[in-house]
Motif scaffolding. Structure first.
Motif, PDB file in Angstrom:
ATOM      1  N   ASP A 108     -11.812 -17.424  17.218  1.00 24.89           N
ATOM      2  CA  ASP A 108     -12.533 -17.384  18.490  1.00 24.89           C
ATOM      3  C   ASP A 108     -11.841 -18.195  19.581  1.00 24.89           C
ATOM      4  OD1 ASP A 108     -14.678 -15.839  17.417  1.00 24.89           O
ATOM      5  OD2 ASP A 108     -15.414 -17.634  16.437  1.00 24.89           O
ATOM      6  N   PRO A 150     -18.927 -19.291  21.134  1.00 25.60           N
ATOM      7  CA  PRO A 150     -19.012 -18.026  20.401  1.00 25.60           C
ATOM      8  C   PRO A 150     -20.191 -17.993  19.444  1.00 25.60           C
ATOM      9  CG  PRO A 150     -17.254 -19.411  19.540  1.00 25.60           C
ATOM     10  CD  PRO A 150     -17.739 -20.054  20.795  1.00 25.60           C
ATOM     11  N   GLU A 177      -9.882 -16.266  22.105  1.00 27.87           N
ATOM     12  CA  GLU A 177     -10.596 -15.372  23.004  1.00 27.87           C
ATOM     13  C   GLU A 177     -10.956 -16.046  24.326  1.00 27.87           C
ATOM     14  OE1 GLU A 177     -13.920 -13.925  20.807  1.00 27.87           O
ATOM     15  OE2 GLU A 177     -12.691 -13.019  19.223  1.00 27.87           O
ATOM     16  N   SER A 194     -17.979 -16.592  13.618  1.00 25.21           N
ATOM     17  CA  SER A 194     -17.933 -18.030  13.849  1.00 25.21           C
ATOM     18  C   SER A 194     -18.521 -18.796  12.677  1.00 25.21           C
ATOM     19  CB  SER A 194     -18.689 -18.382  15.137  1.00 25.21           C
ATOM     20  OG  SER A 194     -20.051 -18.059  15.009  1.00 25.21           O
TER      21      SER A 194
END
Length: 307
Positions: A211, A50, A214, A55
């Motif tokens: 993240d 990411p 995801e 992030s």
């Protein structure tokens, strides 16, 4: 995995066998790599690392090692047939190290056989240990991410192995909470399939990078956080969250491995939230589960019906 003094303890009786395992695995892998370099095959959809503001603020990234998606030409060049630096480092490390990882030869083989079939893939590991370089090497070309609770241990590993993608995580549970949490896990908000980031279930982990949710992880290993004493964070949330991430993927299935199932938390929570009906194998202290996506059929029971 966990605190440094646990990882660094030498277990001499199994050391020779484990060293032979590492050498055998990497030699076989290098041969496979050489063969693959002469063949053209479609690349799997490996999730990128990411990028962006989130992030930078929500995670501590030790170091990334982006994977090239380039294919070798029909006539391989030296850059395509050369052993990748990460594999060279891993092979050299395990051939010369006197430190034995926590898992035994037979336990490591359970996961390595699945990796041999599925790599390159997305591999999420709860814990950072002396076996981490091996897992990253065996998933060459894929993305391997480690989630670790101990900042000092992260820094120590970082100083030796810069290529490992590792993030610091925080746990707010204790092993002493296990009896209450396993009851909480039966509530409707804990069995409903959905994005774990927004779950109201007390078991859902909130201290890991957003993240991470995801990515559709093909393999997840739960070998952390620390769980061998009553005030340790325990693996209740890690096991539950791994199972829910698997159920919430768009399609396909996730292979989940739980280590230290000889302990109460790992035993009971893996059976309750990864389901005995999804268990494929137990070898020593490791269990292997295969959990399919539940999003294609939200009426699917949390655990499969037993015959």
């Amino acid at each position: 995995m966990g605190f440094p003094h646990i990882h660094m303890k030498s277990k001499t009786p199994n050391h020779l066998n484990l060293k032979l395992l590492f050498l055998g695995i990497f030699i076989a892998f290098l041969l496979l790599f050489a063969l693959r370099s002469n063949l053209s095959s479609p690349q799997q959809n490996i999730s990128p690392i990411p990028q962006g503001p989130s992030s930078k603020t929500s995670i501590e990234e030790i170091q990334t090692n982006p994977t090239s998606s380039k294919k070798c030409p029909p006539q391989p060049t030296s850059s395509c047939t050369k052993i990748p630096p990460a594999l060279v480092q891993a092979l050299t490390h395990y051939a010369t190290s006197n430190i034995t990882p926590q898992q035994t030869l037979s336990e490591i083989s359970v996961t390595s056989k699945v990796l041999e079939r599925k790599s390159p893939c997305n591999f999420l590991v709860f814990g950072l240990g002396h076996d981490s370089l091996m897992w990253a090497g065996l998933n060459h070309g894929g993305r391997t991410v480690f989630l670790e609770e101990d900042r000092a241990w992260i820094d120590q590993v970082k100083s030796k192995f810069h290529s490992l993608e590792t993030y610091h995580v925080v746990y707010d549970t204790k092993v002493s909470h296990a009896d209450d949490l396993i009851k909480v896990g039966q509530l409707e908000e804990c069995t409903a399939v959905g994005d774990t980031r927004f779950s109201k279930c007390q078991l859902a982990l909130k201290g890991i990078p957003s993240d991470i949710f995801e990515v559709e992880w093909d393999l997840i290993m739960v070998d952390a956080p620390t769980g061998y004493f009553i005030d340790a964070p325990g693996r209740m949330g890690a096991i539950y969250t791994a199972g829910m991430m698997a159920r919430n993927r768009k399609e396909g299935e996730t292979e989940i491995f739980v280590h230290d199932v000889d302990r109460m938390v790992e035993d009971k929570f893996s059976k309750a939230f990864l389901c005995e009906g999804y268990m494929r194998q137990q070898e020593g202290r490791i269990r292997h589960f295969t959990i399919p996506s539940h999003r294609d059929s939200l009426s699917k029971p949390f655990c499969p019906q037993e015959n």
